[in-house]
Write a protein that holds these residues in place. Structure first.
Motif, PDB file in Angstrom:
ATOM      1  N   ARG A  52       0.709  -0.802  -0.084  1.00 52.64           N
ATOM      2  CA  ARG A  52       0.111  -0.195   0.101  1.00 52.64           C
ATOM      3  C   ARG A  52       0.951   0.997   0.163  1.00 52.64           C
ATOM      4  NH1 ARG A  52      -4.713  -1.488   4.615  1.00 52.64           N
ATOM      5  NH2 ARG A  52      -5.518   0.453   3.532  1.00 52.64           N
ATOM      6  N   LEU A  53       1.832   1.102   0.392  1.00 53.51           N
ATOM      7  CA  LEU A  53       2.956   2.211   0.793  1.00 53.51           C
ATOM      8  C   LEU A  53       3.373   2.589  -1.046  1.00 53.51           C
ATOM      9  CD1 LEU A  53       5.056   4.876   2.012  1.00 53.51           C
ATOM     10  CD2 LEU A  53       6.092   2.417   2.553  1.00 53.51           C
ATOM     11  N   LEU A  54       3.651   1.593  -1.602  1.00 53.73           N
ATOM     12  CA  LEU A  54       4.818   1.777  -2.316  1.00 53.73           C
ATOM     13  C   LEU A  54       3.489   2.297  -4.106  1.00 53.73           C
ATOM     14  CD1 LEU A  54       6.685   1.011  -4.450  1.00 53.73           C
ATOM     15  CD2 LEU A  54       5.916  -1.366  -4.905  1.00 53.73           C
ATOM     16  N   ARG A  55       2.438   1.687  -4.017  1.00 55.36           N
ATOM     17  CA  ARG A  55       0.759   1.584  -4.870  1.00 55.36           C
ATOM     18  C   ARG A  55       1.135   3.275  -4.517  1.00 55.36           C
ATOM     19  NH1 ARG A  55      -3.983  -1.457  -4.071  1.00 55.36           N
ATOM     20  NH2 ARG A  55      -4.380  -0.622  -1.858  1.00 55.36           N
ATOM     21  N   ALA A  56       1.285   4.069  -2.842  1.00 55.57           N
ATOM     22  CA  ALA A  56       0.503   5.274  -3.162  1.00 55.57           C
ATOM     23  C   ALA A  56       2.506   6.042  -2.922  1.00 55.57           C
ATOM     24  CB  ALA A  56       0.590   5.477  -1.699  1.00 55.57           C
ATOM     25  N   ILE A  57       2.678   5.555  -3.231  1.00 55.59           N
ATOM     26  CA  ILE A  57       4.145   7.103  -3.987  1.00 55.59           C
ATOM     27  C   ILE A  57       4.567   6.563  -5.375  1.00 55.59           C
ATOM     28  CG2 ILE A  57       5.584   7.374  -1.422  1.00 55.59           C
ATOM     29  CD1 ILE A  57       7.300   5.406  -2.313  1.00 55.59           C
ATOM     30  N   TYR A  58       4.145   5.397  -5.547  1.00 56.50           N
ATOM     31  CA  TYR A  58       4.675   4.905  -7.220  1.00 56.50           C
ATOM     32  C   TYR A  58       4.036   6.040  -8.258  1.00 56.50           C
ATOM     33  CZ  TYR A  58       6.103   2.757 -11.242  1.00 56.50           C
ATOM     34  OH  TYR A  58       6.513   2.236 -12.244  1.00 56.50           O
ATOM     35  N   MET A  59       5.406   6.367  -8.972  1.00 57.10           N
ATOM     36  CA  MET A  59       4.841   7.391 -10.597  1.00 57.10           C
ATOM     37  C   MET A  59       6.167   6.910 -11.407  1.00 57.10           C
ATOM     38  SD  MET A  59       2.371   9.516 -10.232  1.00 57.10           S
ATOM     39  CE  MET A  59       1.298   9.829  -8.291  1.00 57.10           C
ATOM     40  N   PRO A  60       5.533   6.271 -12.948  1.00 54.85           N
ATOM     41  CA  PRO A  60       6.293   5.789 -13.584  1.00 54.85           C
ATOM     42  C   PRO A  60       7.805   6.934 -14.195  1.00 54.85           C
ATOM     43  CG  PRO A  60       4.805   6.215 -14.802  1.00 54.85           C
ATOM     44  CD  PRO A  60       4.465   6.241 -13.183  1.00 54.85           C
ATOM     45  N   GLN A  61       7.466   7.863 -13.286  1.00 53.17           N
ATOM     46  CA  GLN A  61       9.170   8.834 -13.495  1.00 53.17           C
ATOM     47  C   GLN A  61      10.331   8.573 -13.440  1.00 53.17           C
ATOM     48  OE1 GLN A  61       5.935   9.439 -13.187  1.00 53.17           O
ATOM     49  NE2 GLN A  61       6.206  11.221 -11.956  1.00 53.17           N
ATOM     50  N   ASN A  62       9.630   8.280 -11.605  1.00 56.93           N
ATOM     51  CA  ASN A  62      10.665   7.866  -9.651  1.00 56.93           C
ATOM     52  C   ASN A  62      11.795   6.625 -10.358  1.00 56.93           C
ATOM     53  OD1 ASN A  62       9.390  10.510  -9.456  1.00 56.93           O
ATOM     54  ND2 ASN A  62       7.678   9.702  -8.388  1.00 56.93           N
ATOM     55  N   VAL A  63      12.149   6.179  -9.203  1.00 60.69           N
ATOM     56  CA  VAL A  63      13.070   5.568  -9.165  1.00 60.69           C
ATOM     57  C   VAL A  63      13.014   4.500  -7.700  1.00 60.69           C
ATOM     58  CG1 VAL A  63      15.198   6.575  -9.261  1.00 60.69           C
ATOM     59  CG2 VAL A  63      15.187   3.722  -9.287  1.00 60.69           C
ATOM     60  N   TYR A  64      13.166   3.891  -7.746  1.00 60.94           N
ATOM     61  CA  TYR A  64      12.590   3.147  -5.953  1.00 60.94           C
ATOM     62  C   TYR A  64      13.636   2.222  -6.016  1.00 60.94           C
ATOM     63  CZ  TYR A  64       8.964   5.482  -6.721  1.00 60.94           C
ATOM     64  OH  TYR A  64       7.596   6.373  -6.975  1.00 60.94           O
ATOM     65  N   CYS A  65      14.032   2.125  -4.519  1.00 61.37           N
ATOM     66  CA  CYS A  65      16.030   1.476  -4.181  1.00 61.37           C
ATOM     67  C   CYS A  65      14.810   0.083  -2.603  1.00 61.37           C
ATOM     68  CB  CYS A  65      16.930   1.461  -3.788  1.00 61.37           C
ATOM     69  SG  CYS A  65      18.001   0.190  -3.670  1.00 61.37           S
ATOM     70  N   ILE A  66      14.885  -0.540  -2.935  1.00 55.03           N
ATOM     71  CA  ILE A  66      14.098  -1.445  -2.150  1.00 55.03           C
ATOM     72  C   ILE A  66      14.487  -2.408  -1.443  1.00 55.03           C
ATOM     73  CG2 ILE A  66      11.885  -1.999  -1.006  1.00 55.03           C
ATOM     74  CD1 ILE A  66      10.867  -0.195  -2.879  1.00 55.03           C
ATOM     75  N   GLN A  72      10.341  -9.323  -3.816  1.00 55.42           N
ATOM     76  CA  GLN A  72      11.120  -9.738  -5.210  1.00 55.42           C
ATOM     77  C   GLN A  72      10.152  -9.702  -6.574  1.00 55.42           C
ATOM     78  OE1 GLN A  72      13.261 -12.379  -5.235  1.00 55.42           O
ATOM     79  NE2 GLN A  72      14.644 -11.673  -7.222  1.00 55.42           N
ATOM     80  N   LYS A  73       8.716 -10.414  -6.074  1.00 55.64           N
ATOM     81  CA  LYS A  73       7.757 -10.887  -7.346  1.00 55.64           C
ATOM     82  C   LYS A  73       7.000  -9.428  -7.521  1.00 55.64           C
ATOM     83  CE  LYS A  73       3.713 -13.672  -8.456  1.00 55.64           C
ATOM     84  NZ  LYS A  73       2.608 -13.980  -7.304  1.00 55.64           N
ATOM     85  N   LEU A  74       6.808  -8.520  -7.049  1.00 61.00           N
ATOM     86  CA  LEU A  74       5.788  -7.029  -6.857  1.00 61.00           C
ATOM     87  C   LEU A  74       7.109  -5.905  -7.414  1.00 61.00           C
ATOM     88  CD1 LEU A  74       3.141  -5.612  -6.822  1.00 61.00           C
ATOM     89  CD2 LEU A  74       4.309  -5.290  -4.445  1.00 61.00           C
ATOM     90  N   VAL A  75       8.165  -6.091  -7.405  1.00 58.89           N
ATOM     91  CA  VAL A  75       9.338  -5.196  -7.430  1.00 58.89           C
ATOM     92  C   VAL A  75       9.651  -5.556  -8.933  1.00 58.89           C
ATOM     93  CG1 VAL A  75      11.438  -4.124  -7.338  1.00 58.89           C
ATOM     94  CG2 VAL A  75       9.871  -4.156  -5.152  1.00 58.89           C
ATOM     95  N   SER A  76       9.541  -6.898  -9.062  1.00 58.24           N
ATOM     96  CA  SER A  76      10.143  -7.374 -10.610  1.00 58.24           C
ATOM     97  C   SER A  76       9.263  -6.557 -11.587  1.00 58.24           C
ATOM     98  CB  SER A  76      10.432  -8.584 -10.679  1.00 58.24           C
ATOM     99  OG  SER A  76       9.148  -9.311 -10.276  1.00 58.24           O
ATOM    100  N   CYS A  77       7.911  -5.986 -11.285  1.00 57.73           N
ATOM    101  CA  CYS A  77       7.130  -5.770 -11.904  1.00 57.73           C
ATOM    102  C   CYS A  77       7.377  -4.271 -12.794  1.00 57.73           C
ATOM    103  CB  CYS A  77       5.628  -5.927 -11.573  1.00 57.73           C
ATOM    104  SG  CYS A  77       4.785  -7.569 -11.767  1.00 57.73           S
ATOM    105  N   PHE A  78       8.207  -3.341 -12.262  1.00 58.37           N
ATOM    106  CA  PHE A  78       8.213  -2.168 -12.641  1.00 58.37           C
ATOM    107  C   PHE A  78       9.486  -1.479 -12.783  1.00 58.37           C
ATOM    108  CE2 PHE A  78       5.189  -2.594  -9.241  1.00 58.37           C
ATOM    109  CZ  PHE A  78       4.235  -1.829  -9.567  1.00 58.37           C
ATOM    110  N   GLN A  79      10.104  -1.451 -14.308  1.00 54.66           N
ATOM    111  CA  GLN A  79      11.605  -1.378 -14.371  1.00 54.66           C
ATOM    112  C   GLN A  79      12.228  -0.366 -13.313  1.00 54.66           C
ATOM    113  OE1 GLN A  79      10.770  -0.309 -18.716  1.00 54.66           O
ATOM    114  NE2 GLN A  79      10.915  -2.321 -19.401  1.00 54.66           N
ATOM    115  N   ASN A  80      11.251   0.879 -13.004  1.00 50.13           N
ATOM    116  CA  ASN A  80      12.207   2.117 -12.471  1.00 50.13           C
ATOM    117  C   ASN A  80      12.463   1.562 -10.536  1.00 50.13           C
ATOM    118  OD1 ASN A  80       9.303   1.971 -12.445  1.00 50.13           O
ATOM    119  ND2 ASN A  80       8.893   4.304 -12.103  1.00 50.13           N
ATOM    120  N   ALA A  81      12.047   0.147 -10.474  1.00 48.73           N
ATOM    121  CA  ALA A  81      11.991   0.426  -9.168  1.00 48.73           C
ATOM    122  C   ALA A  81      12.784  -2.017  -9.190  1.00 48.73           C
ATOM    123  CB  ALA A  81      10.706  -1.244  -8.315  1.00 48.73           C
ATOM    124  N   PHE A  82      13.744  -1.756  -7.909  1.00 50.93           N
ATOM    125  CA  PHE A  82      15.076  -3.090  -7.831  1.00 50.93           C
ATOM    126  C   PHE A  82      15.259  -3.175  -6.446  1.00 50.93           C
ATOM    127  CE2 PHE A  82      17.089   1.231  -7.782  1.00 50.93           C
ATOM    128  CZ  PHE A  82      18.003   0.670  -6.996  1.00 50.93           C
TER     129      PHE A  82
END
Length: 433
Positions: A123-137, A152-162
């Motif tokens: 819920r936190l990730l989807r609240a802050i997620y925008m495709p132009q940003n970048v996320y390190c978890i 890992q399963k969720l984060v792998s769905c986004f090119q701008n998150a790792f």
């Protein structure tokens, strides 16, 4: 003659079977196209209804109108789902397009350290997620395997998150907590996304400002070229943290060495500051942290201190040579809305949930205070103790985010809908106005 008869029988048998198979396929297709699929229930039985009090925070709620959640079990959904990433992100209502040119031109970086509460993380990730940003978890190395795999399963769905390239076993108040942030900073420094500032979060945070408001706040005259590291010169009551040697009991706690072994003075004759572990830092400052001898020496010196993340960032931000430094900035910078027990009666009227380590775990009645403060983020929330607080804040926040958008709203971005109106039509009309 017998051979001819045998061939004829075989042909007729094959023809008959082909007719039967084609008939079955046709009938199934006919049923599928003529009988409409049973609609999904608007509110699954596992959903928590919005509390009556929450309606006062949700816009456009007339008498008799009810709000309904569109998803309820995000944790089990990720753990058990076999959907492909496009379906997974859509069904979890992630925003998939930049909502304004202003946000697209000022990408942000986020460091999120997590170890429990999978649902809160999603819920936190989807609240802050925008495709132009970048996320390190950063996932704590001691987190359960199932939890790590789900993240890992969720984060792998986004090119701008790792996931962070190096995972620490994090200890409360230990050097490992500081190291987790630094690991992500090293990864983000290599990112091809031109992020402008980095913000760090933990899994029990939740945003109060929208992404657009974060961008506008960080580009304001006060903060455009500055780092936010709220803090002051180290008070006498906190000096034991850096004047006595400590050791980290991995994954457990931090204790003093011996009977109180003293440390040497800080390197480079630095004045030690005390402040929050949370920050918003410029990219140039991150480069300074990773490359400067001053930052490196302070890091080495901090390894046997207590809760070094509460002095490291703010101390470096008072070094004149540091890019974006904010000398004598004090507690300026609306980083977090936190209710500390010892500030009761001064900055807040008490915790309506309960205290853990002298920090309030928010209850529903804390929401007016959180919203009125309008800090960047609020801390802390729990799923099991006061779920209605996060339910209401999440819906309030998503509505604000979408109402500020300058693009048409995809209906899949809605977290909840009203029982007697089309929210998607409302948002689209708002975006086009």
């Amino acid at each position: 003659m017998h051979q001819l008869e045998g061939t004829k029988c075989s042909f007729l048998l094959c023809l008959g079977m082909s007719i039967i198979i084609c008939s079955v396929i046709y009938l199934r297709a006919r049923i599928t196209t003529t009988e409409p699929a049973e609609p999904k229930p608007l509110e699954p039985s596992s959903c928590r209804p919005f509390s009556t009090e929450c309606k006062s925070f949700l816009p456009g709620t007339d008498e008799g109108v009810e709000w309904y959640h569109r998803d309820c079990q995000v944790e089990s959904y990720i753990l058990n789902s076999h959907l492909q990433c496009p379906d997974l992100t859509q069904n979890l209502h992630f925003i998939t397009r930049p909502l304004s040119p202003e946000e697209e031109e000022y990408p942000l970086a986020f460091i999120v350290t997590v170890h429990k509460e999978l649902e809160l993380f999603v819920r936190l990730l989807r609240a802050i997620y925008m495709p132009q940003n970048v996320y390190c978890i950063h996932v704590d190395a001691k987190a359960p395997w199932e939890y790590q795999m789900a993240v890992q399963k969720l984060v792998s769905c986004f090119q701008n998150a790792f996931l962070s390239s190096q995972s620490e076993t994090v200890t409360y108040a230990g050097f490992s907590r500081l190291k987790a942030d630094l690991n992500c900073m090293k990864d983000l420094a290599k990112s091809k996304i031109g992020w402008r500032k980095v913000v760090n979060l933990c899994g029990q945070d939740f945003p109060v400002k929208s992404n657009l408001e974060l961008v506008q706040y960080m580009q304001s005259k006060e903060w455009r070229d500055r780092n936010m590291t709220p803090g002051v010169k180290q008070p006498v009551s906190m000096r034991y943290r850096t004047r006595l040697q400590h050791k980290e009991i991995m994954g457990s706690h931090v204790a003093r060495k011996g009977l109180g072994l003293k440390k040497g003075p800080p390197p480079h004759n630095l004045q030690v500051y005390f402040g929050t572990a949370y920050y918003a830092l410029t990219r140039a400052f991150v480069d300074f942290v990773l490359k400067s001898p001053i930052a490196h020496d302070l890091l080495e010196w901090s390894k046997d201190t207590f809760s070094p993340d509460e002095h490291y960032w703010v101390t470096l931000n008072h070094v004149k040579e540091a890019p974006g430094s904010h000398i004598d900035g004090g507690w300026a910078g609306d980083i977090r809305a936190i209710k500390w027990r010892d500030q009761e009666g001064r900055t807040h009227s008490g915790c309506k949930g309960h205290y853990v380590r002298d920090i309030c775990i928010y209850g529903f009645e804390d929401l007016p205070w959180i919203i009125n403060r309008n800090s960047m983020f609020a801390n802390k929330f729990e799923r099991n103790t006061f779920p209605e607080a996060l339910d209401c804040l999440e819906q309030w926040h998503r509505h604000k985010v979408l109402s500020q958008a300058t693009v048409p709203i995809d209906p899949s971005w809605l977290l909840a809908i009203q029982s007697n109106s089309s929210s998607s039509s409302y948002f689209n009309s708002s975006a086009e106005a």
